[in-house]
Design an enzyme around this catalytic site. Structure first.
Site, mmCIF file in Angstrom:
data_model
loop_
_atom_site.group_PDB
_atom_site.id
_atom_site.type_symbol
_atom_site.label_atom_id
_atom_site.label_comp_id
_atom_site.label_asym_id
_atom_site.label_seq_id
_atom_site.Cartn_x
_atom_site.Cartn_y
_atom_site.Cartn_z
ATOM 1 N NE ARG A 3 -3.836 -2.294 0.399
ATOM 2 C CZ ARG A 3 -4.805 -2.541 -0.462
ATOM 3 N NH1 ARG A 3 -5.030 -1.713 -1.464
ATOM 4 N NH2 ARG A 3 -5.568 -3.613 -0.328
ATOM 5 C CG HIS A 20 1.189 -8.806 -6.621
ATOM 6 N ND1 HIS A 20 0.887 -7.498 -6.904
ATOM 7 C CD2 HIS A 20 0.063 -9.528 -6.910
ATOM 8 C CE1 HIS A 20 -0.359 -7.420 -7.338
ATOM 9 N NE2 HIS A 20 -0.885 -8.636 -7.362
ATOM 10 C CE1 TYR A 24 -3.038 -5.856 -4.655
ATOM 11 C CE2 TYR A 24 -2.889 -5.290 -2.334
ATOM 12 C CZ TYR A 24 -3.094 -6.230 -3.323
ATOM 13 O OH TYR A 24 -3.346 -7.534 -2.983
ATOM 14 C CG HIS A 45 -3.280 -5.189 -9.954
ATOM 15 N ND1 HIS A 45 -4.061 -4.882 -8.848
ATOM 16 C CD2 HIS A 45 -3.025 -6.519 -9.867
ATOM 17 C CE1 HIS A 45 -4.257 -5.988 -8.138
ATOM 18 N NE2 HIS A 45 -3.631 -6.985 -8.738
ATOM 19 C CD GLU A 60 -3.635 -9.928 -10.745
ATOM 20 O OE1 GLU A 60 -4.622 -10.242 -10.043
ATOM 21 O OE2 GLU A 60 -2.564 -9.506 -10.264
ATOM 22 C CG ASP A 70 -7.323 -13.017 -9.775
ATOM 23 O OD1 ASP A 70 -8.499 -13.372 -9.571
ATOM 24 O OD2 ASP A 70 -6.557 -12.648 -8.860
ATOM 25 C CG HIS A 130 -9.017 -10.222 -10.799
ATOM 26 N ND1 HIS A 130 -7.711 -9.768 -10.785
ATOM 27 C CD2 HIS A 130 -9.496 -10.022 -9.540
ATOM 28 C CE1 HIS A 130 -7.414 -9.317 -9.574
ATOM 29 N NE2 HIS A 130 -8.488 -9.457 -8.806
ATOM 30 C CG HIS A 161 -3.154 -14.349 -8.832
ATOM 31 N ND1 HIS A 161 -3.166 -12.967 -8.879
ATOM 32 C CD2 HIS A 161 -1.866 -14.704 -8.649
ATOM 33 C CE1 HIS A 161 -1.925 -12.517 -8.745
ATOM 34 N NE2 HIS A 161 -1.129 -13.559 -8.606
ATOM 35 C CG ASP A 205 -10.833 -7.514 -7.399
ATOM 36 O OD1 ASP A 205 -10.671 -8.694 -7.022
ATOM 37 O OD2 ASP A 205 -9.891 -6.697 -7.467
ATOM 38 C CG HIS A 223 -9.846 -12.210 -4.164
ATOM 39 N ND1 HIS A 223 -8.479 -12.359 -4.231
ATOM 40 C CD2 HIS A 223 -10.183 -11.471 -5.256
ATOM 41 C CE1 HIS A 223 -8.018 -11.744 -5.292
ATOM 42 N NE2 HIS A 223 -9.036 -11.185 -5.925
ATOM 43 C CD GLU A 281 -3.645 -12.683 -5.516
ATOM 44 O OE1 GLU A 281 -2.649 -11.973 -5.632
ATOM 45 O OE2 GLU A 281 -4.676 -12.525 -6.207
#
Length: 277
Positions: free
Chosen positions: A37, A67, A70, A107, A142, A176, A179, A211, A224, A226, A256
């Protein structure tokens, strides 16, 4: 051998991540290259990396899937955000070479009202600025759920980016499951058809990692959210088909799901039980 794992905290270093993955029964794992973040990155200690590489080679395990944070948005409408994102991307690619031959997933970002074509242009511009012929890392775009102005909601959008990348041999795709389901692809009733469309549009040789996530929402919701494997709208039977599909079964599967270590260990064990060796 099934290559399956989950996201491991990178706060304790590479060797600790490898040992934690083994503790959970994993044979691959994902990790954030820095604060997911924010922008800070833990200093790399060469001895720690060497310990991890020795451990991973001893086990004979394959690629791991890093990864990006974000906060990386290569196509942001704000120049300062793009600058941060591009600098982070460049730094992460350098850091990835400490563990050569692995994957770096990100992303694609959100165009924030600029339009899809401008989003594609800016993402490709970043990739062309920093991909190098000598790098061993494969960068993965992704597949995304498509909420708001999010890029990567369709295979065609991803191909639009890849068409503009000069060193396209350094690029791949991470699929994913949550997604693509939320984006409208029916991987429950028509997995073969979805993968055939992926092959026609992008080429299955581009697909490098998966993913594994169930979804809290119906297909096409663009939400989105999960869910744990078998506890969402995709369902356990679909995941049994996904992990055993000829086009997918040899790829690294990364969980995830909203879990703790006990939950991830349980999911890894469960999915191994459904995998046909």
């Amino acid at each position: 051998m099934m290559k399956i794992g989950n996201h491991i905290s990178s706060s304790k270093g590479y060797e600790a991540m490898g040992k934690q993955a083994l503790k959970l029964g994993a044979s691959t794992f994902a990790f954030f290259t820095r604060n997911p973040r924010g922008g800070s990155a833990k200093a790399i200690v060469p001895g720690d990396v060497a310990g991890f590489l020795e451990l991973w080679q001893e086990k004979g395990y394959g690629q791991i899937v890093a990864h990006a944070p974000y906060t990386l948005n290569a196509c942001s409408a704000k120049q300062e955000v793009r600058r941060f994102s591009w600098e982070t991307f460049a730094d992460d690619l350098e850091r990835m070479e400490y563990t050569p031959g692995n994957y770096y997933n990100f992303h694609p970002g959100s165009h924030a009202g600029q339009g899809t074509e401008e989003g594609i242009r800016l993402i490709a511009e970043m990739l062309n600025a920093y991909l190098k012929p000598e790098q061993t890392t494969t960068v993965l775009l992704e597949t995304m759920a498509g909420k708001g102005s999010e890029m990567g909601r369709s295979f065609q959008e991803l191909q639009g980016i890849l068409d503009r990348v000069e060193l396209s041999d350094k690029m791949g795709v991470c699929l994913d499951t949550c997604h693509v389901w939320d984006a409208g692809y029916d991987i429950v009733e028509n997995l073969d058809g979805v993968l055939e469309e992926f092959d026609r549009t992008l080429g299955l040789s581009r697909l490098k990692a998966v993913h594994l996530n169930d979804s809290m929402n119906p297909r096409g919701s663009r939400k989105d959210r999960h869910a744990r494997i078998g506890e969402g709208a995709i369902g356990l039977e679909a995941f049994k088909r996904i992990i055993n599909h000829p086009a997918l079964r040899e790829l690294p599967f990364i969980l995830e799901t909203p879990n703790d270590d006990e939950g991830w260990a349980r999911e890894i064990s469960m999915l191994r039980g459904y995998y046909r060796e």
